[in-house]
Design a protein around this motif. Structure first.
Motif, mmCIF file in Angstrom:
data_model
loop_
_atom_site.group_PDB
_atom_site.id
_atom_site.type_symbol
_atom_site.label_atom_id
_atom_site.label_comp_id
_atom_site.label_asym_id
_atom_site.label_seq_id
_atom_site.Cartn_x
_atom_site.Cartn_y
_atom_site.Cartn_z
ATOM 1 N N PHE A 42 4.611 9.695 -16.525
ATOM 2 C CA PHE A 42 5.098 8.309 -16.082
ATOM 3 C C PHE A 42 6.647 8.241 -16.493
ATOM 4 C CE2 PHE A 42 0.652 6.819 -15.871
ATOM 5 C CZ PHE A 42 0.528 6.499 -14.640
ATOM 6 N N ASN A 43 6.996 9.334 -17.317
ATOM 7 C CA ASN A 43 8.293 9.187 -17.767
ATOM 8 C C ASN A 43 9.355 9.977 -16.637
ATOM 9 O OD1 ASN A 43 10.336 9.220 -19.738
ATOM 10 N ND2 ASN A 43 9.881 10.884 -20.602
ATOM 11 N N TYR A 44 9.589 9.411 -15.752
ATOM 12 C CA TYR A 44 10.115 9.849 -14.638
ATOM 13 C C TYR A 44 10.942 8.625 -14.281
ATOM 14 C CZ TYR A 44 10.589 12.319 -10.022
ATOM 15 O OH TYR A 44 11.142 13.019 -8.839
ATOM 16 N N TRP A 45 12.350 8.310 -14.838
ATOM 17 C CA TRP A 45 13.021 7.291 -14.574
ATOM 18 C C TRP A 45 13.731 7.255 -13.171
ATOM 19 C CZ3 TRP A 45 18.067 7.595 -12.726
ATOM 20 C CH2 TRP A 45 18.924 8.810 -12.914
ATOM 21 N N GLN A 46 13.822 8.567 -12.535
ATOM 22 C CA GLN A 46 14.326 8.650 -11.088
ATOM 23 C C GLN A 46 13.250 8.092 -10.073
ATOM 24 O OE1 GLN A 46 14.338 11.265 -13.203
ATOM 25 N NE2 GLN A 46 16.118 12.486 -12.867
ATOM 26 N N ALA A 47 12.188 8.171 -10.458
ATOM 27 C CA ALA A 47 11.000 7.813 -9.482
ATOM 28 C C ALA A 47 10.867 6.323 -9.603
ATOM 29 C CB ALA A 47 9.636 8.228 -9.813
ATOM 30 N N TRP A 48 11.087 5.580 -10.931
ATOM 31 C CA TRP A 48 10.814 4.124 -11.049
ATOM 32 C C TRP A 48 12.173 3.609 -10.660
ATOM 33 C CZ3 TRP A 48 6.723 2.131 -12.375
ATOM 34 C CH2 TRP A 48 5.763 2.636 -13.285
ATOM 35 N N THR A 49 13.300 4.029 -10.486
ATOM 36 C CA THR A 49 14.466 3.479 -9.767
ATOM 37 C C THR A 49 14.342 3.453 -8.297
ATOM 38 O OG1 THR A 49 15.709 4.582 -11.647
ATOM 39 C CG2 THR A 49 16.961 3.729 -9.743
ATOM 40 N N TYR A 50 14.000 4.596 -7.965
ATOM 41 C CA TYR A 50 13.441 4.914 -6.386
ATOM 42 C C TYR A 50 12.713 3.825 -6.090
ATOM 43 C CZ TYR A 50 11.091 6.277 -2.209
ATOM 44 O OH TYR A 50 10.415 6.343 -0.764
ATOM 45 N N ALA A 53 0.862 -1.193 0.018
ATOM 46 C CA ALA A 53 -0.079 0.107 -0.080
ATOM 47 C C ALA A 53 0.941 1.317 -0.052
ATOM 48 C CB ALA A 53 -0.812 0.107 1.137
ATOM 49 N N GLY A 54 2.038 1.200 0.665
ATOM 50 C CA GLY A 54 2.805 2.359 0.921
ATOM 51 C C GLY A 54 3.615 2.520 -0.467
ATOM 52 N N SER A 55 4.112 1.549 -1.118
ATOM 53 C CA SER A 55 4.474 1.661 -2.427
ATOM 54 C C SER A 55 3.610 2.350 -3.667
ATOM 55 C CB SER A 55 5.531 0.270 -2.722
ATOM 56 O OG SER A 55 6.467 -0.072 -2.022
ATOM 57 N N VAL A 56 2.539 1.832 -3.546
ATOM 58 C CA VAL A 56 1.485 2.066 -4.378
ATOM 59 C C VAL A 56 1.158 3.567 -4.237
ATOM 60 C CG1 VAL A 56 -0.888 1.756 -5.423
ATOM 61 C CG2 VAL A 56 0.482 -0.134 -5.017
ATOM 62 N N THR A 57 0.677 4.034 -3.156
ATOM 63 C CA THR A 57 0.551 5.307 -2.751
ATOM 64 C C THR A 57 1.541 6.377 -2.979
ATOM 65 O OG1 THR A 57 -0.897 4.672 -0.945
ATOM 66 C CG2 THR A 57 -0.155 6.893 -0.839
ATOM 67 N N ILE A 58 2.853 5.985 -2.739
ATOM 68 C CA ILE A 58 3.761 6.842 -3.130
ATOM 69 C C ILE A 58 4.018 7.085 -4.382
ATOM 70 C CG2 ILE A 58 6.589 7.111 -2.968
ATOM 71 C CD1 ILE A 58 6.239 5.924 -0.039
ATOM 72 N N GLY A 59 3.956 5.858 -5.455
ATOM 73 C CA GLY A 59 4.257 5.774 -6.516
ATOM 74 C C GLY A 59 3.086 6.802 -7.511
ATOM 75 N N LEU A 60 1.890 6.537 -7.009
ATOM 76 C CA LEU A 60 0.890 7.168 -7.528
ATOM 77 C C LEU A 60 1.018 8.741 -7.259
ATOM 78 C CD1 LEU A 60 -2.386 5.163 -6.646
ATOM 79 C CD2 LEU A 60 -1.395 5.587 -8.802
#
Length: 217
Positions: free
Chosen positions: A23-31, A7-14
């Protein structure tokens, strides 16, 4: 623990992708990848320690028993949320120019922070997510506790500094530092509480000088 991780990962990701507007944010995907891998490994370890598992599933202002700690968590939570939102807005409006390598350093700090949490969990099964003293609790003075009094908050400090860098933002360091100041407020109150309610804790504090950062504070 697994529900909290997912839940935390999904919430932070959204939150990251909505604030960034892409969604073109490679730093967020890597984090998110770094957090997912380290979080899974940490949860697998916690599951092996029933006492630790019980203590870690109680968290948040509602779980705190003292009003001052409820207030501290609420106050620290505001910049804590901003630590994620500001970098995403930074990405959207191109406020910072963080080099590729520094974002990777931020991800490394995330992993180091999570490893430090593992070391705390390995040493202390009484590592509760709230400020309390439970039955049979004893003072831990070995491992990371021999270096600083609050190694869990030291872990959080490393993690919080890593977040905005990993997400490619200098401006995100401002709410990150404010969140760390909230942790300092919390640890001062927690140390006072433990000195009054946990036998041997004051003697431990007399022997371990540093609260959070060895040689500095």
């Amino acid at each position: 623990m697994w529900l909290q991780l997912v839940a935390g990962s999904v919430t932070i990701g959204l939150a990251l992708f909505l604030a960034a507007g892409t969604f073109n944010y490679w730093q967020a995907w890597t984090y998110l990848g770094a957090v997912a891998v380290s979080g899974v490994l940490l949860d697998l370890y916690v599951m092996k320690d029933p006492k630790l598992l019980e203590n870690r599933t109680k968290a948040g202002p509602a779980a705190e028993k003292r009003t001052i700690q409820k207030l501290i968590i609420l106050c620290a939570g505001i910049p804590g949320i901003a630590t994620f939102i500001v970098p995403a807005l930074d990405h959207r409006f191109d406020w910072s120019n963080v080099p590729f390598w520094l974002s990777l350093v931020g991800d490394l700090l995330i992993l180091v922070g999570m490893w430090m949490v593992y070391r705390v969990f390995k040493e202390n099964s009484f590592g509760s997510a709230i400020v309390e003293v439970v039955n049979d609790q004893k003072v831990i003075s070995t491992g990371p506790y021999a270096i600083v009094r609050n190694p869990m908050y030291a872990s959080a400090t490393v993690y919080l500094i890593g977040v905005p860098l990993a997400l490619g933002s200098y401006w995100g360091l401002i709410p990150a530092v404010l969140t760390i100041l909230g942790l300092v407020w919390r640890l001062f109150d927690e140390e006072k509480f433990l000195a009054q309610n946990l036998p041997g804790y004051q003697e431990y504090c007399d022997g371990v000088r540093w609260h959070l950062i060895p040689g500095i504070f």
